[in-house]
Design an enzyme around this catalytic site. Structure first.
Site: not given
Length: 222
Positions: A46, A62, A66, A115
């Site tokens: 997020g 996002e 991510e 990660e």
């Protein structure tokens, strides 16, 4: 006409809960934060909503930035707005959730994450912000829908056994289900079909593999 408002503006973020079933367990996709606050802690994917984008667009962006994921169907879950939920500033978060077969996803850490990894729902690490609360709300929503709908089929791979499908429902609802009654119910819906192939695991008798007749007919998470 230019308007001036007397009230300060809080920031808005999105957070995404991604459920899947892996290794016969309900699991969540988490990212390890690459920056402060909570650098090195696990969290939900997020981030902050830009001034020129909708919250839906932010959630999708996002997730791509991510976790390296795109084209994932997302449903709005709830809005979280406790005053102290973010140490940086006043932040309100619009949370989303989804459920999907994990083999459809190839997550990889993006620019904003160090990660990315799957975690069983029963073995979650300590999480940043109020993300434990967000996950609890998402799981309750999922469990409630699993009680009366066919959305559990969204978790399934192209081919699956009835035992694997039952495990999905048990993991999501936290309830042990009677094998005979579950199979009678799921087959009565006429949504799945035998593939003619069987799955062998260990010393157990091979089980029939099924597939969904029409994925468009399966209820989405609404």
């Amino acid at each position: 006409m230019t308007y001036t408002y007397q009230y300060p503006h809080p920031a808005v973020t999105t957070d995404i809960v991604i459920f899947s079933v892996r290794e016969n367990a309900l699991q969540l996709l988490l990212i390890k934060r690459g920056g402060e606050p909570y650098k090195g802690s696990w969290a939900l994917p997020g981030g902050f909503v830009k001034l020129d984008e909708s919250v839906d667009a932010c959630a999708k962006r996002e997730l791509a930035e991510e976790a390296g994921l795109q084209d994932v169907y997302l449903e709005q879950l709830y809005t979280f707005g406790k005053v102290d939920r973010d140490p940086r500033e006043r932040v309100i978060s619009v949370a989303y959730y989804t459920l999907t077969p994990s083999e459809h996803l190839l997550p990889e850490a993006g620019t904003d994450a160090a990660e990315v990894a799957w975690f069983p729902i029963s073995e979650l690490p300590e999480l940043a912000f109020d993300h434990t609360e967000i996950i609890n709300v998402a799981r309750k929503r999922l469990a409630a829908k699993m009680e009366y709908s066919t959305i559990g089929l969204q978790f399934m791979a192209e081919e699956f056994t009835l035992s694997q499908l039952q495990i999905v429902y048990e993991q999501a609802t936290g309830k042990e289900l009677d094998k005979r009654n579950f199979r009678k119910w799921i087959l009565s819906l006429d949504l799945i079909k035998e593939t003619g192939k069987k799955y062998a695991a260990g010393a157990h008798r091979p089980a029939m593999l099924y597939s969904i007749k029409d994925r468009d007919s399966v209820e989405i998470i609404r």
